[in-house]
Design a protein around this motif. Structure first.
Motif, PDB file in Angstrom:
ATOM      1  N   UNK A 112      -5.212   6.240   7.586  1.00 41.85           N
ATOM      2  CA  UNK A 112      -3.877   6.740   7.912  1.00 41.85           C
ATOM      3  C   UNK A 112      -3.480   7.899   6.974  1.00 41.85           C
ATOM      4  N   UNK A 113      -3.928   7.819   5.721  1.00 36.20           N
ATOM      5  CA  UNK A 113      -3.642   8.881   4.748  1.00 36.20           C
ATOM      6  C   UNK A 113      -4.284  10.195   5.219  1.00 36.20           C
ATOM      7  N   UNK A 137       1.284   3.931  -3.142  1.00 31.94           N
ATOM      8  CA  UNK A 137       0.889   5.319  -2.902  1.00 31.94           C
ATOM      9  C   UNK A 137       2.034   6.273  -3.246  1.00 31.94           C
ATOM     10  N   UNK A 170       0.858  -1.198   0.000  1.00 29.04           N
ATOM     11  CA  UNK A 170       0.000   0.000   0.000  1.00 29.04           C
ATOM     12  C   UNK A 170       0.895   1.249   0.000  1.00 29.04           C
ATOM     13  N   UNK A 206       0.197  17.736  -0.844  1.00 27.51           N
ATOM     14  CA  UNK A 206       0.006  16.527  -0.018  1.00 27.51           C
ATOM     15  C   UNK A 206       0.743  15.307  -0.572  1.00 27.51           C
ATOM     16  N   UNK A 260       0.892  21.644   3.895  1.00 32.35           N
ATOM     17  CA  UNK A 260      -0.571  21.590   3.926  1.00 32.35           C
ATOM     18  C   UNK A 260      -1.125  20.992   5.218  1.00 32.35           C
ATOM     19  N   UNK A 261      -0.242  20.543   6.114  1.00 34.13           N
ATOM     20  CA  UNK A 261      -0.748  19.959   7.368  1.00 34.13           C
ATOM     21  C   UNK A 261      -0.898  21.014   8.475  1.00 34.13           C
ATOM     22  N   UNK A 263      -4.845  23.763   5.836  1.00 31.10           N
ATOM     23  CA  UNK A 263      -5.534  22.469   5.682  1.00 31.10           C
ATOM     24  C   UNK A 263      -6.385  22.395   4.408  1.00 31.10           C
ATOM     25  N   UNK A 270       6.131  10.483   4.317  1.00 31.25           N
ATOM     26  CA  UNK A 270       5.607   9.698   5.443  1.00 31.25           C
ATOM     27  C   UNK A 270       5.796   8.201   5.213  1.00 31.25           C
ATOM     28  N   UNK A 271       5.616   7.771   3.982  1.00 31.00           N
ATOM     29  CA  UNK A 271       5.614   6.323   3.722  1.00 31.00           C
ATOM     30  C   UNK A 271       6.983   5.759   3.313  1.00 31.00           C
ATOM     31  N   UNK A 282      -6.086   1.437   6.853  1.00 25.63           N
ATOM     32  CA  UNK A 282      -4.925   1.793   6.042  1.00 25.63           C
ATOM     33  C   UNK A 282      -5.149   3.134   5.325  1.00 25.63           C
ATOM     34  N   UNK A 283      -6.354   3.291   4.802  1.00 25.65           N
ATOM     35  CA  UNK A 283      -6.705   4.511   4.077  1.00 25.65           C
ATOM     36  C   UNK A 283      -6.880   5.684   5.047  1.00 25.65           C
ATOM     37  N   UNK A 338      -2.122  11.379   8.274  1.00 24.98           N
ATOM     38  CA  UNK A 338      -0.826  11.955   7.871  1.00 24.98           C
ATOM     39  C   UNK A 338      -1.018  13.376   7.325  1.00 24.98           C
ATOM     40  N   UNK A 339      -2.065  13.558   6.532  1.00 25.19           N
ATOM     41  CA  UNK A 339      -2.307  14.879   5.921  1.00 25.19           C
ATOM     42  C   UNK A 339      -3.116  15.789   6.858  1.00 25.19           C
ATOM     43  N   UNK A 343       4.079  15.192   1.056  1.00 21.49           N
ATOM     44  CA  UNK A 343       3.923  14.825   2.480  1.00 21.49           C
ATOM     45  C   UNK A 343       3.732  13.304   2.609  1.00 21.49           C
ATOM     46  N   UNK A 344       2.896  12.746   1.737  1.00 28.46           N
ATOM     47  CA  UNK A 344       2.616  11.304   1.809  1.00 28.46           C
ATOM     48  C   UNK A 344       3.853  10.489   1.429  1.00 28.46           C
TER      49      UNK A 344
END
Lengths: 141, 119
Positions: free
Chosen positions: B94-95, A48, A44, A113, A101-102, A107, A120-121, B91-92, B98-99, A116-117
């Motif tokens: 979490x997105x 992403x 996942x 974003x 954007x956090x 927001x 994070x991942x 899981x989703x 995070x944002x 950012x993602x």
């Protein structure tokens, strides 16, 4: 006898901005990850981040360029980590100029974003000096 | 709805339920279409109450999040509508965490919870 396992040399793919081609590449990458034993949660995260990097390449990197122009994706996957690079043919951008954007006041901001993602991942994220290439490493937990 | 709609829409009492046809909401062109379709729903309602369910959704891009933010803005004054998101798998979700969009949207665990909060 000692055996040394090395990460395979990256595979380089020329990718055009067509969803079926992007889906096919992501499915190939995910199938390889699954074969190497990466969990659903890892897959996942990988999908992403890779999708966000590809979208950024086409939408932002190539914003003022012909839509027919491809980007380049490199990947190398072994059972310890995945390496990805996404390179566009645009003039490059400075990721530090993207407003966070956090923050409460941002927001409702429409962009920023994806980065950012990705951060994070992924375990590590670097950009080249020009700002048209992102390299990401996902270390298997 | 258009024949090629990527949404399933039904009205239950005063609430418009929206579900996604696709498991992955990643395609930029589809996301734009989805945003336009939902905007039309908001346009025709005097005080829209929308429940967007993510029950079938496995993947969501940042562009899809931007589309949801745009919808949320359209629900504000003068419409004064109410928007709820529901059935988001962990899981989703979490997105959204995070944002920090879990702070912007009203997210409920189930359709039932969302319906109650819209009553």
């Amino acid at each position: 006898m000692t055996t040394h396992r090395t990460t395979p040399a990256p595979i380089r793919v020329t990718l055009h901005n067509q969803r079926p081609l992007i889906d096919r590449l992501e499915e190939t990458v995910l199938a390889e990850c699954e074969q190497q034993g990466y969990t659903k949660a890892s897959r996942f995260a990988i999908r992403l981040a890779l999708d966000e990097a590809i979208t950024n390449g086409f939408s932002h990197g190539h914003e003022h360029l012909p839509s027919s122009l491809p980007i380049y994706v490199e990947y190398a996957i072994d059972d310890k980590q995945c390496f990805f690079a996404v390179e566009d043919q645009g003039p490059g951008f400075d990721p530090s100029t993207v407003k966070d954007p956090t923050l409460d006041e941002n927001l409702e901001q429409m962009s920023g974003r994806g980065v950012i993602l990705i951060r994070a991942y992924m375990s590590s994220v670097t950009h080249n000096a020009k700002g048209n290439r992102i390299e990401m490493i996902y270390k298997r937990p | 709805m258009a024949a090629d709609s990527r949404l399933r829409v039904k009205k239950i009492d005063t609430v418009t339920h929206i579900e996604f046809v696709d498991r992955s909401i990643l395609d930029e062109a589809n996301i734009q279409k989805i945003g336009e379709e939902i905007a039309k729903i908001i346009e025709v309602e005097a005080k829209p109450k929308l429940l967007i369910s993510f029950a079938n959704v496995d993947h969501l891009s940042s562009s899809a999040l931007s589309m949801l933010i745009a919808i949320n803005s359209k629900m504000k004054a003068p419409k004064n509508g109410e928007l709820r998101l529901a059935n988001i798998d962990p899981q989703l979700y979490e997105v959204f965490v995070i944002t920090r969009l879990n702070k912007l949207f009203k997210i409920l665990p189930t359709t039932e919870d969302a319906m109650k909060s819209l009553a």
